[in-house]
Design an enzyme around this catalytic site. Structure first.
Site, mmCIF file in Angstrom:
data_model
loop_
_atom_site.group_PDB
_atom_site.id
_atom_site.type_symbol
_atom_site.label_atom_id
_atom_site.label_comp_id
_atom_site.label_asym_id
_atom_site.label_seq_id
_atom_site.Cartn_x
_atom_site.Cartn_y
_atom_site.Cartn_z
ATOM 1 N N PHE A 70 0.886 -75.700 -33.881
ATOM 2 C CA PHE A 70 1.661 -75.574 -32.658
ATOM 3 C C PHE A 70 3.119 -75.343 -33.039
ATOM 4 O O PHE A 70 3.743 -76.190 -33.680
ATOM 5 C CB PHE A 70 1.523 -76.817 -31.776
ATOM 6 C CG PHE A 70 2.118 -76.604 -30.421
ATOM 7 C CD1 PHE A 70 1.400 -75.946 -29.430
ATOM 8 C CD2 PHE A 70 3.412 -77.010 -30.144
ATOM 9 C CE1 PHE A 70 1.966 -75.707 -28.182
ATOM 10 C CE2 PHE A 70 3.982 -76.770 -28.906
ATOM 11 C CZ PHE A 70 3.257 -76.118 -27.919
ATOM 12 N N VAL A 71 3.644 -74.191 -32.673
ATOM 13 C CA VAL A 71 4.993 -73.821 -33.105
ATOM 14 C C VAL A 71 5.966 -73.742 -31.933
ATOM 15 O O VAL A 71 5.558 -73.502 -30.789
ATOM 16 C CB VAL A 71 4.979 -72.478 -33.871
ATOM 17 C CG1 VAL A 71 4.316 -72.632 -35.229
ATOM 18 C CG2 VAL A 71 4.267 -71.383 -33.059
ATOM 19 N N LYS A 124 -2.050 -66.140 -33.730
ATOM 20 C CA LYS A 124 -2.872 -67.265 -34.226
ATOM 21 C C LYS A 124 -4.331 -66.853 -34.110
ATOM 22 O O LYS A 124 -5.036 -67.271 -33.199
ATOM 23 C CB LYS A 124 -2.621 -68.519 -33.373
ATOM 24 C CG LYS A 124 -1.291 -69.172 -33.612
ATOM 25 C CD LYS A 124 -1.328 -70.640 -33.224
ATOM 26 C CE LYS A 124 -0.976 -70.840 -31.771
ATOM 27 N NZ LYS A 124 -0.728 -72.284 -31.445
ATOM 28 N N LYS A 129 7.554 -67.211 -19.725
ATOM 29 C CA LYS A 129 8.963 -67.117 -20.061
ATOM 30 C C LYS A 129 9.149 -66.881 -21.548
ATOM 31 O O LYS A 129 10.184 -66.433 -22.006
ATOM 32 C CB LYS A 129 9.679 -68.438 -19.710
ATOM 33 C CG LYS A 129 9.502 -68.907 -18.308
ATOM 34 C CD LYS A 129 10.114 -70.318 -18.144
ATOM 35 C CE LYS A 129 9.765 -70.888 -16.814
ATOM 36 N NZ LYS A 129 10.171 -72.338 -16.733
ATOM 37 N N ASP A 152 -2.642 -66.536 -28.729
ATOM 38 C CA ASP A 152 -3.374 -67.755 -29.082
ATOM 39 C C ASP A 152 -4.852 -67.540 -28.764
ATOM 40 O O ASP A 152 -5.551 -66.869 -29.519
ATOM 41 C CB ASP A 152 -2.748 -68.915 -28.299
ATOM 42 C CG ASP A 152 -3.280 -70.279 -28.694
ATOM 43 O OD1 ASP A 152 -3.739 -70.440 -29.831
ATOM 44 O OD2 ASP A 152 -3.237 -71.199 -27.855
HETATM 45 P P1 IMP Z 1 -3.308 -67.748 -24.749
HETATM 46 O O1 IMP Z 1 -3.633 -67.266 -23.380
HETATM 47 O O2 IMP Z 1 -4.156 -68.912 -25.163
HETATM 48 O O3 IMP Z 1 -3.296 -66.651 -25.797
HETATM 49 O O4 IMP Z 1 -1.906 -68.425 -24.656
HETATM 50 C C1 IMP Z 1 -0.772 -67.740 -24.772
HETATM 51 C C2 IMP Z 1 0.354 -68.619 -24.278
HETATM 52 O O5 IMP Z 1 0.193 -70.016 -24.637
HETATM 53 C C3 IMP Z 1 1.607 -68.164 -24.947
HETATM 54 O O6 IMP Z 1 2.227 -67.126 -24.213
HETATM 55 C C4 IMP Z 1 2.420 -69.432 -25.000
HETATM 56 O O7 IMP Z 1 3.123 -69.596 -23.798
HETATM 57 C C5 IMP Z 1 1.401 -70.553 -25.121
HETATM 58 N N1 IMP Z 1 1.230 -70.976 -26.538
HETATM 59 C C6 IMP Z 1 0.171 -70.773 -27.331
HETATM 60 N N2 IMP Z 1 0.342 -71.286 -28.562
HETATM 61 C C7 IMP Z 1 1.567 -71.833 -28.555
HETATM 62 C C8 IMP Z 1 2.347 -72.534 -29.550
HETATM 63 O O8 IMP Z 1 1.962 -72.751 -30.725
HETATM 64 N N3 IMP Z 1 3.571 -72.960 -29.153
HETATM 65 C C9 IMP Z 1 4.062 -72.743 -27.904
HETATM 66 N N4 IMP Z 1 3.383 -72.094 -26.951
HETATM 67 C C10 IMP Z 1 2.135 -71.651 -27.273
HETATM 68 MG MG MG Z 2 3.989 -67.275 -23.145
#
Ligand code: IMP
Ligand code: MG
Length: 185
Positions: free
Chosen positions: A151-152, A130, A42, A102
């Site tokens: 964490f934002v 990140k 979302k 992330d």
């Molecule tokens: P990834 O698969 O680890 O790259 O995660 C991506 C998803 O994790 C993003 O689309 C966010 O929903 C969530 N996410 C990662 N870091 C943050 C953060 O700092 N704040 C809030 N949601 C995060």
């Molecule tokens: Mg997301």
């Protein structure tokens, strides 16, 4: 709600300026080509809503749901990707949009799924990167801001489903910080 935020990283004005710049680049790239944006639910809805209104092209918009079964943040389970059924991606130029990159697992899985649908070209756009947390080899083609490992919340980003409606991006205070991993959607 505002009181839970310890520090603002990017205020509404700074975000607006970056979204404007990203939209300008994207407009130039897709000026003479078709464009289908696929926004990851979302978290990306705020970013995607602002971005598309600054791209004056005949574009299409689809959404993808990505959910993981990660119970603890150290052991992420497999991702389940649900692509839009109403937006044909075959032969299309697709721009996958997410609010934050992330570990990269979500974006990499969505890109793979879009390619498997027969998209001609797949590019990626994230508002926040990140890079220090990357676990999968993926870089976004268009990046709004790079941040260190923090964490934002805000501008679509949530903690436990909340704070998505903040007009800025900030860091939560210690007492509001996540006890577990972020909501993967
Ligand atoms: P990834 O698969 O680890 O790259 O995660 C991506 C998803 O994790 C993003 O689309 C966010 O929903 C969530 N996410 C990662 N870091 C943050 C953060 O700092 N704040 C809030 N949601 C995060
Ligand atoms: Mg997301």
């Amino acid at each position: 709600m505002d009181r839970d935020v310890a520090r603002i990283l990017f205020d509404a004005e700074a975000i607006g300026a970056r979204v404007h710049a990203l939209a300008g680049r994207i407009t130039e790239i897709y000026r003479d080509r078709d464009l289908t944006l696929v926004a990851i639910l979302k978290g990306s809805i705020v970013f995607a809503a602002d971005l598309i209104r600054l791209i004056p092209l005949r574009l299409r918009l689809g959404f993808v749901a990505a959910s993981s079964y990660r119970g603890a943040r150290t052991t992420p389970g497999p991702l389940r990707i649900e692509l839009p059924d109403d937006e044909p991606l075959e032969g299309r130029n697709v721009l996958v949009v997410d609010e934050i990159l992330d570990t990269g697992r979500t974006l990499a899985a969505v890109v793979d799924a879009v390619r498997a649908r027969g998209a001609r070209d797949v590019a990626t756009c994230v508002l926040v990167d990140k890079r220090a947390r990357r676990a999968v080899a993926i870089e976004a083609d268009h990046v709004g801001f790079e941040i260190d490992d923090a964490f934002v919340v805000g501008y679509g980003l949530d903690h436990d489903g909340q704070y998505r409606n903040l007009p800025y991006i900030g860091v939560l205070g210690a007492e509001s910080l996540p006890a577990r991993g972020p909501d993967p959607a």
